[in-house]
Design a protein around this motif. Structure first.
Motif, mmCIF file in Angstrom:
data_model
loop_
_atom_site.group_PDB
_atom_site.id
_atom_site.type_symbol
_atom_site.label_atom_id
_atom_site.label_comp_id
_atom_site.label_asym_id
_atom_site.label_seq_id
_atom_site.Cartn_x
_atom_site.Cartn_y
_atom_site.Cartn_z
ATOM 1 N N VAL A 78 -5.745 1.877 -8.115
ATOM 2 C CA VAL A 78 -5.468 1.006 -6.960
ATOM 3 C C VAL A 78 -5.652 1.780 -5.750
ATOM 4 N N TYR A 79 -5.125 3.014 -5.700
ATOM 5 C CA TYR A 79 -5.252 4.115 -4.638
ATOM 6 C C TYR A 79 -6.796 4.146 -4.175
ATOM 7 N N ILE B 198 0.858 -1.144 0.014
ATOM 8 C CA ILE B 198 -0.225 0.071 0.190
ATOM 9 C C ILE B 198 0.956 1.188 -0.109
ATOM 10 N N ALA B 199 1.969 1.156 0.840
ATOM 11 C CA ALA B 199 2.951 2.463 0.840
ATOM 12 C C ALA B 199 3.514 2.488 -0.391
ATOM 13 N N PHE B 200 3.901 1.420 -1.095
ATOM 14 C CA PHE B 200 4.500 1.638 -2.455
ATOM 15 C C PHE B 200 3.488 2.169 -3.509
ATOM 16 N N VAL B 201 2.224 1.647 -3.386
ATOM 17 C CA VAL B 201 1.533 2.130 -4.426
ATOM 18 C C VAL B 201 1.123 3.703 -4.301
ATOM 19 N N VAL B 202 1.216 4.076 -2.875
ATOM 20 C CA VAL B 202 1.159 5.705 -2.630
ATOM 21 C C VAL B 202 2.142 6.390 -3.117
ATOM 22 N N GLY B 203 3.291 5.857 -2.866
ATOM 23 C CA GLY B 203 4.722 6.448 -3.308
ATOM 24 C C GLY B 203 4.673 6.575 -4.786
ATOM 25 N N LEU B 204 4.134 5.599 -5.701
ATOM 26 C CA LEU B 204 4.194 5.823 -7.105
ATOM 27 C C LEU B 204 3.238 6.731 -7.694
ATOM 28 N N LEU B 205 2.224 7.137 -6.731
ATOM 29 C CA LEU B 205 1.459 8.346 -6.996
ATOM 30 C C LEU B 205 2.340 9.805 -7.433
ATOM 31 N N VAL B 206 3.261 9.929 -6.976
ATOM 32 C CA VAL B 206 4.156 11.335 -6.895
ATOM 33 C C VAL B 206 5.315 11.048 -7.688
ATOM 34 N N VAL B 207 5.512 9.802 -8.582
ATOM 35 C CA VAL B 207 6.723 9.755 -9.413
ATOM 36 C C VAL B 207 6.312 10.288 -10.846
ATOM 37 N N PRO B 208 7.099 11.146 -11.470
ATOM 38 C CA PRO B 208 6.506 11.782 -12.918
ATOM 39 C C PRO B 208 6.769 10.745 -13.786
ATOM 40 N N LEU B 209 5.828 10.607 -14.636
ATOM 41 C CA LEU B 209 5.786 9.650 -15.976
ATOM 42 C C LEU B 209 6.700 9.827 -16.623
ATOM 43 N N GLN B 210 7.273 11.209 -16.874
ATOM 44 C CA GLN B 210 8.523 11.499 -17.629
ATOM 45 C C GLN B 210 9.578 10.420 -17.528
ATOM 46 N N LEU B 211 9.918 10.406 -16.114
ATOM 47 C CA LEU B 211 11.197 9.664 -15.663
ATOM 48 C C LEU B 211 10.952 8.181 -16.215
ATOM 49 N N ALA B 212 9.997 8.078 -16.296
ATOM 50 C CA ALA B 212 9.877 6.248 -17.099
ATOM 51 C C ALA B 212 9.717 6.086 -18.435
ATOM 52 N N LEU B 213 9.475 7.041 -19.171
ATOM 53 C CA LEU B 213 9.258 6.747 -20.725
ATOM 54 C C LEU B 213 10.268 6.373 -21.432
ATOM 55 N N ILE B 214 11.535 6.971 -21.193
ATOM 56 C CA ILE B 214 12.689 6.220 -21.817
ATOM 57 C C ILE B 214 12.987 4.938 -21.618
ATOM 58 N N PRO B 215 13.156 4.404 -20.344
ATOM 59 C CA PRO B 215 13.517 3.106 -19.836
ATOM 60 C C PRO B 215 12.285 2.338 -20.409
ATOM 61 N N LEU B 216 10.836 2.651 -19.949
ATOM 62 C CA LEU B 216 10.095 1.797 -20.684
ATOM 63 C C LEU B 216 9.890 1.461 -22.091
ATOM 64 N N LEU B 217 10.285 2.594 -22.617
ATOM 65 C CA LEU B 217 10.375 2.361 -24.272
ATOM 66 C C LEU B 217 11.521 1.225 -24.494
ATOM 67 N N LYS B 218 12.646 1.471 -23.946
ATOM 68 C CA LYS B 218 13.693 0.600 -24.100
ATOM 69 C C LYS B 218 13.511 -0.836 -23.948
ATOM 70 N N LEU B 219 12.484 -1.187 -22.632
ATOM 71 C CA LEU B 219 11.995 -2.350 -22.361
ATOM 72 C C LEU B 219 10.853 -3.016 -23.451
ATOM 73 N N HIS B 220 10.321 -2.225 -23.770
ATOM 74 C CA HIS B 220 9.508 -2.751 -25.090
ATOM 75 C C HIS B 220 9.961 -2.995 -26.216
ATOM 76 N N LEU B 221 10.963 -2.248 -26.666
ATOM 77 C CA LEU B 221 11.737 -2.630 -27.718
ATOM 78 C C LEU B 221 12.579 -4.049 -27.729
ATOM 79 N N ALA B 222 13.063 -4.212 -26.456
ATOM 80 C CA ALA B 222 14.037 -5.347 -25.922
ATOM 81 C C ALA B 222 13.098 -6.637 -26.194
ATOM 82 N N ILE B 223 11.896 -6.421 -25.596
ATOM 83 C CA ILE B 223 10.912 -7.886 -25.451
ATOM 84 C C ILE B 223 10.179 -7.964 -26.781
ATOM 85 N N GLY B 224 10.415 -7.010 -27.635
ATOM 86 C CA GLY B 224 9.495 -7.335 -29.079
ATOM 87 C C GLY B 224 8.157 -6.520 -29.042
ATOM 88 N N ILE B 225 7.753 -5.737 -28.060
ATOM 89 C CA ILE B 225 6.569 -5.177 -28.264
ATOM 90 C C ILE B 225 6.379 -4.105 -29.294
#
Length: 444
Positions: A321-322, A274-301
């Protein structure tokens, strides 16, 4: 006494005024877009949308008939006709006219004006003109005449034909009617089912049918007459629907299961989750864009619809979830315990008790997620490239229109209103659940 519970505050008037101002700030631009989407370019340039129902004075550039129509009378050459008929326009009262763009109001109707080529012209209030010249009138086109006329209100669907394609209104009305019929049939058939099924399934079914009809038969019969392109807004409209509907449904389904587990099931590490979910609410999505895109390209999505669905799901899950966990945790414990005593499994409790009771919270998140994905540009730019090699969503298409049609306000207004029409329908259809779903679980 103003701060005591149960007593009316003396600042109620300020709250009411603030609400009225907020509604006005939202309503006026929306109504302005709607009205402007049906107006012509000339009328938008000459008056504001609030004058759309009244005649407006416009400066028009008209031409006389071709010199080939001239006749010789009493030793002079005469060219007669009506300026509005030559241009194929509806006649309008003329208040002044001119033969030069430097002074378009030099003459009143009925006054004789000298022409630079030689000869004279007289223009009447109804657009009739008489051009007289002692020498034969030369040239391949008629002479330009600048007039100031009072044009009556004019509304057209041509803007929508240009933006979405010809016959789009007729075809879209047929598709919506078919979707509405399916919605009614499903509502009647599923009336005895839980509220979440009886109210949610018909909406999803109607949207899916709308997308399938548009994908199969097309939204338009081609570009409007005289238009070089439909500006791809029709394709962008349904591409946006294809992104938005799954990106709204998937996180709701996943978050509902997770929220139930965090609210009513005991297991090690639940508080940390629950605390982890609440913590994710304040994470800017811009921080995850490039890593997530690299993951998508690596696994073939890759960069496609699946990638953008998963991206929107990941970015929307913490809030979902919250919100759902807080709502479900506020439901009466006695209902859950009685169901367990009667032998109901966790899945049966979830589907037959929790989901129907949680419909306001589900609808609240659905509104937020739908509006977020529909209006999104950044995530679509990063994760979506369709079969044409472009990011064909409405937000991106409007950005491109600002470059290609920056001066065509009627086209921009139409495209903007098309982009907000569906979110408006979704919001007003489900807004009664919004406040109830957001506040539930916040107080005991």
């Amino acid at each position: 006494m103003d701060n005591i519970a149960g007593h009316k505050s003396s600042l109620t008037w300020a709250v009411h005024i603030s609400v009225v101002l907020l509604v006005a700030l939202w309503l006026f631009p929306t109504v302005g877009l709607f009205v402007s989407s049906f107006r012509t370019a000339d009328q938008i340039a000459s008056s504001g949308w609030w004058n759309a129902l009244f005649p407006t004075e416009q400066s028009l550039t008209l031409r006389t008939d071709s010199p080939e129509e001239q006749v010789q009378q009493d030793g002079v050459y005469v060219l007669e006709g009506n300026l509005f008929m030559v241009e194929g326009r509806e006649a309008a009262p003329i208040s002044s006219y001119g033969t030069s763009s430097r002074d378009i109001s030099a003459f009143a109707p009925g006054e004789e004006a000298e022409l630079r080529r030689g000869g004279t012209i007289t223009v009447q209030e109804n657009g009739d003109y008489r051009l007289v010249s002692e020498e034969e009138i030369a040239g391949g086109r008629g002479i330009r005449i600048f007039v100031t006329a009072e044009i009556p209100p004019e509304f057209t669907l041509r803007n929508y034909d240009t933006v979405l394609g010809q016959d789009v209104v007729k075809r879209l009305a047929i598709y919506i009617a078919a979707a509405a019929i399916l919605w009614g049939v499903m509502r009647y058939t599923l009336a005895a089912q839980p509220a979440i099924v009886a109210q949610g399934a018909p909406v999803v079914g109607g949207l899916v049918l709308l997308i399938l009809l548009a994908a199969t038969f097309g939204l338009s019969s081609g570009a409007a007459e005289g238009a070089q392109t439909t500006d791809d807004m029709g394709r962008a409209f349904f591409s946006t629907l294809t992104v938005t509907v799954p990106a709204t449904i998937i996180p709701i389904v996943v978050a509902a299961f997770a929220a139930y587990a965090l609210a009513w099931m005991d297991f090690p590490g639940r508080a940390l989750l629950i605390a982890f979910v609440v913590g994710l609410l304040v994470v800017p999505l811009q921080l995850a864009l490039i890593p997530l895109l690299k993951l998508h390209l690596a696994i073939g999505i890759g960069k496609g619809y699946l990638g953008v669905w998963l991206a929107h799901t990941g970015f929307g899950l913490p809030l979902a979830v919250y919100l759902l966990r807080n709502y479900m945790a506020g439901l009466p414990r006695d209902i859950i315990e009685n169901a367990r005593v009667d032998g109901a499994t966790e899945f049966q409790i979830f589907t037959k008790i929790i989901l129907p009771l949680s419909f306001p919270a589900l609808a609240s998140f659905a509104i937020f997620q739908f509006l977020w994905t529909w209006n999104d540009l950044l995530v679509a730019k990063v994760f979506l490239i369709d079969a044409t090699g472009q990011t064909t969503v409405m937000t991106n298409q409007i950005v491109e229109l600002l470059g290609t049609r920056g001066g065509n306000w009627e086209i921009l207004a139409t495209a903007a209103f098309v982009s907000i029409a569906v979110p408006l329908v979704v919001f007003f259809a489900m807004q009664r659940y919004l406040v109830r779903g957001l506040l539930a679980g916040s107080v005991k």
